[in-house]
Design an enzyme around this catalytic site. Structure first.
Site, PDB file in Angstrom:
ATOM      1  N   LYS A 117       0.817  -1.213   0.000  1.00  0.00           N
ATOM      2  CA  LYS A 117       0.000   0.000   0.000  1.00  0.00           C
ATOM      3  C   LYS A 117       0.851   1.263   0.000  1.00  0.00           C
ATOM      4  CE  LYS A 117      -0.740   0.332   5.013  1.00  0.00           C
ATOM      5  NZ  LYS A 117      -0.045   1.611   5.205  1.00  0.00           N
ATOM      6  N   THR A 118       1.976   1.250   0.729  1.00  0.00           N
ATOM      7  CA  THR A 118       2.826   2.446   0.751  1.00  0.00           C
ATOM      8  C   THR A 118       3.384   2.726  -0.639  1.00  0.00           C
ATOM      9  OG1 THR A 118       3.435   2.002   3.052  1.00  0.00           O
ATOM     10  CG2 THR A 118       4.838   3.520   1.824  1.00  0.00           C
ATOM     11  N   ASP A 161      -3.615   7.668   4.452  1.00  0.00           N
ATOM     12  CA  ASP A 161      -3.181   6.300   4.734  1.00  0.00           C
ATOM     13  C   ASP A 161      -3.813   5.822   6.045  1.00  0.00           C
ATOM     14  OD1 ASP A 161      -1.845   3.923   4.462  1.00  0.00           O
ATOM     15  OD2 ASP A 161       0.099   4.694   5.095  1.00  0.00           O
ATOM     16  N   GLU A 162      -3.941   4.508   6.213  1.00  0.00           N
ATOM     17  CA  GLU A 162      -4.474   3.906   7.443  1.00  0.00           C
ATOM     18  C   GLU A 162      -5.820   4.529   7.840  1.00  0.00           C
ATOM     19  OE1 GLU A 162      -3.079   1.339   8.418  1.00  0.00           O
ATOM     20  OE2 GLU A 162      -0.891   1.445   8.287  1.00  0.00           O
ATOM     21  N   GLN A 209      -7.286  -4.741   9.886  1.00  0.00           N
ATOM     22  CA  GLN A 209      -6.153  -4.435  10.751  1.00  0.00           C
ATOM     23  C   GLN A 209      -6.427  -3.247  11.674  1.00  0.00           C
ATOM     24  OE1 GLN A 209      -2.070  -5.038   8.950  1.00  0.00           O
ATOM     25  NE2 GLN A 209      -3.231  -4.824   7.051  1.00  0.00           N
ATOM     26  N   ARG A 253       2.308 -10.814  10.376  1.00  0.00           N
ATOM     27  CA  ARG A 253       3.665 -10.246  10.494  1.00  0.00           C
ATOM     28  C   ARG A 253       4.703 -11.257  10.000  1.00  0.00           C
ATOM     29  NH1 ARG A 253       2.165  -5.966   9.663  1.00  0.00           N
ATOM     30  NH2 ARG A 253       0.206  -7.071   9.394  1.00  0.00           N
TER      31      ARG A 253
END
Length: 707
Positions: A32-33, A222-223, A253, A597
């Site tokens: 996504k980044t 973002d987020e 998340q 993770r």
């Protein structure tokens, strides 16, 4: 360069859809980044948007820096030159810039200072003092936390006054009001004010709101699943008529509701912006297929969620492994020995491993085993167990009753909990005590004879003397765990740490862990020796360290191998969520975050019994494990060396009126390794371990296995 180079089809779609509202549902590890950065680069390089007219909001300064440097490389710009870069930063950072420019319109001077949490609590204390409200029953930290929550919900003191029904709520509203007055007089904004005042500024001036709406041609966030009420309002105000807003996030998340985040903001984006274009980033570049499948099966049990399915071209990889363990000490040993063996054969490096847990209190048994096996580690987002304030306080009490001349320990606890013993009284006391040649506890008992200290301080010293002498007499006959419990209860320390904040629960759990570990020791001197070794242990290395952290702290990170410990009902998921379906769903999201993770190996462990708050509990295996489906491999106690006979009931495994050992027996301790019994005193045995250490242990709790 070609902005679309290296992007998969979904990422390219997200980058090139540049008009109108866009929702990018970006699964864990889906890039996504990268997508967000390339989208900004495309707006600048191919759509002709001036960088300064782009607003890009991240949730951490680290993410903003990373994105800024990536963007500078893509468009060949100078990342340090503001005019040639977008407005990029956290919500708080963006609001600071807005307020420095236009805050004067609502009375916020350009030279405002920003208060951190310590500053806020100090000002709350001053406000309470002015209002003659005692901090004995209402903790400043509790008020500070409540003020923060109110501001994140855009609630004013008047709002709270209107809702107040109980004495605490009425006190809170009154203190909040006085705090705000004092803060304004100081020309300061606290961290939450940065959002609150920016929203107020824009809401109070339609002309100002239009100015900034016209300025920002494109907004990227973002987020988005982690936005709170104030951030949501700010976004709604700044979006202009073209509605060129692109939000990126993953409701799966969202794990921060306890600090005001509302994941329904992302679920409701299509309602807020009808006709928005939805792009799903489902190709995962991090984890293997087996890890993704198990994690997907867990999150699918949630009712409130978006619909997507992550996939990878990396293959299935190793199966997810679930380990059934005897107790928390064996759990720590399993993790430590697996890491050691992998490093020893050169298959892994220490920094390939992360161990995740639900609460910080769980770190102690891991830290102890890692130190014993010389495994270097780092705690991320936490403090080493014996460096935590509440642990250092209780250890100081123990040291003082063990060595009543220990001035350092007395200086630490003399006014903890608060007793009204000030610095001047302490200085006078030490001078008199030294001249009289008395130990500290005896000197406290005789303080009334000194004539040098009067009033509340003298009375408090006398009361403290009685408590310390009683504790000192206990040390002659009682086990360390019992003494610790007496310290916590008799000194008022339990009430002292209960300030009504989420941190209070964590402090209580840490003290519970201290009691748990102390129960294995039969003597105070042995326990204090172990504490000293743990406190001073050197874990430095050549940069290679295992990472220990909570599940919350792990968000945004990744590791080749991940261990998640404590997969039991009451831990993961946490016990306080059982009556709340919404909170249980967040626990499921938290488990999902932890699982994703892992890049190559994922190990999950549960114990058949665990010491919690000084008592042995028998929690069922976490429901999340059964949710994972058939694609996991399970191991049990019989695979771990047969450390417990499986045909005995649990209470016979743990408790006995007889030690069941003889001098000369070879035994194994999950805490200290292998050794030989050299002395027996009732239920206490002294064991000389292969490390050269001798320990006097309580056989009821030490779980010694005869070899």
């Amino acid at each position: 360069m070609n902005i679309l180079e290296g992007l998969n089809p979904a990422q390219a779609e997200a980058v090139t859809t540049t008009t109108g509202p866009v929702l990018i549902l970006a699964g864990a590890g889906s890039g996504k980044t990268k997508t967000l950065t390339h989208r900004i680069a495309n707006l600048i390089a191919n759509e002709g948007v001036w960088p300064n007219r782009i607003l890009a909001v991240t949730f951490t300064n680290k993410a903003a820096r990373e994105m800024r440097h990536r963007l500078a490389s893509l468009v060949e710009a100078d990342a340090s030159h503001r005019d040639f870069m977008p407005w990029m930063g956290t919500f708080h950072g963006i609001c600071v810039r807005l307020l420095r420019i236009d805050g004067h319109t609502i009375g916020v001077g350009r030279n405002f200072v920003i208060y951190d949490e310590d500053d806020r609590q100090a000002l709350v204390k001053q406000a309470m003092k002015q209002l003659s409200i005692s901090d004995r029953d209402i903790k400043p930290s509790q008020i500070s936390s409540a003020i923060s929550n109110a501001k994140n919900k855009l609630q004013t003191p008047d709002d709270l006054k209107g809702e107040a029904r109980y004495p605490f709520q009425q006190h809170l509203a009154t203190i909040y009001d006085r705090y705000e007055s004092m803060r304004r007089d100081a020309g300061a904004l606290d961290f939450d004010d940065l959002l609150l005042e920016a929203v107020r500024m824009l809401q109070s001036s339609p002309e100002l709101a239009k100015k900034w709406r016209d300025h920002f041609e494109h907004i990227l966030i973002d987020e988005y699943q982690d936005t709170n009420a104030a951030q949501y309002q700010l976004v709604k105000i700044l979006v202009n008529q073209s509605k060129n807003i692109c939000v990126v996030g993953d409701d799966w998340q969202s794990i921060y509701s306890w600090r005001g985040a509302d994941f329904t903001n992302i679920l409701n984006f299509e309602r807020d912006f009808p006709g928005c274009h939805v792009v799903k980033l489902e190709q995962n570049y991090r984890s293997t297929g087996n890890i993704l499948e198990a994690a997907h099966n867990v999150i699918q049990k949630n009712d409130q969620r978006s619909d997507k399915k992550l996939w990878t071209s990396a293959g299935d990889g190793s199966p997810v492994t679930v380990h059934g363990i005897y107790d928390e000490n064996e759990e720590a040993r399993l993790v430590a020995e697996r890491i050691s063996s992998q490093v020893a054969i050169g298959a892994r490096k220490y920094d390939d491993f992360a161990v995740l847990y639900r609460t910080n209190a769980q770190s102690y048994t891991l830290e102890r085993l890692f130190l014993q096996l010389h495994i270097p580690y780092q705690l991320v987002g936490g403090v080493r167990f014996y460096d935590r304030k509440e642990i250092k306080d209780i250890i100081a009490y123990l040291r003082l009753i063990y060595q009543p001349n220990d001035r350092m320990s007395f200086s630490r606890i003399a006014n903890v909990p608060t007793r009204g013993i000030g610095a001047t009284s302490m200085e006078k006391f030490f001078d008199w005590q030294s001249n009289q040649g008395l130990d500290i506890i005896t000197a406290l008992e005789q303080i009334a004879m000194a004539g040098i200290i009067s009033g509340k301080a003298r009375q408090s010293m006398g009361s403290l003397a009685a408590i310390l002498r009683r504790l000192q007499s206990m040390a002659e006959t009682e086990a360390p765990a019992n003494i610790i419990e007496a310290i916590i209860n008799d000194t008022g320390y339990r009430h002292y740490i209960d300030d009504g904040t989420p941190q209070a629960d964590e402090r209580a759990e840490n003290l519970g862990s201290l009691i748990n570990e102390a129960q294995a020791y039969a003597s105070l001197d042995d326990f204090l020796e172990e504490v000293a070794l743990m406190s001073s242990a050197d874990t430095t290395s050549d940069g290679q360290k295992v990472t220990l952290m909570t599940l919350h702290a792990a968000k945004g990170l990744e590791f080749p191998v991940v261990f998640i410990v404590g997969m039991e009902e009451g831990i993961i998921p946490h016990s306080r969520v059982f009556d709340s379906p919404a909170e249980l769903e967040e626990e499921r999201r938290l488990c999902y975050v932890g699982m994703t993770r892992a890049r190559e190996e994922l190990h999950l462990s549960y114990t058949h019994s665990r010491m919690q708050f000084g008592q042995r509990s028998y929690n069922p295996t976490s429901r999340f494990i059964s949710d994972m489906g058939e694609g996991v491999v399970s191991t049990g106690p019989t695979h771990l060396g047969g450390f417990a006979p499986q045909n005995l009931p649990d209470d016979e495994l743990f408790y006995s009126d007889e030690p069941g050992f003889d001098i000369g027996d070879q035994v194994r301790s999950s805490m200290f390794g292998d050794g030989e019994i050299v002395d027996i005193d009732g239920l206490a045995v002294t064991v000389r371990f292969s490390s050269g250490q001798s320990k006097k242990l309580n056989t009821q709790f030490a779980h010694l296995q005869k070899l």
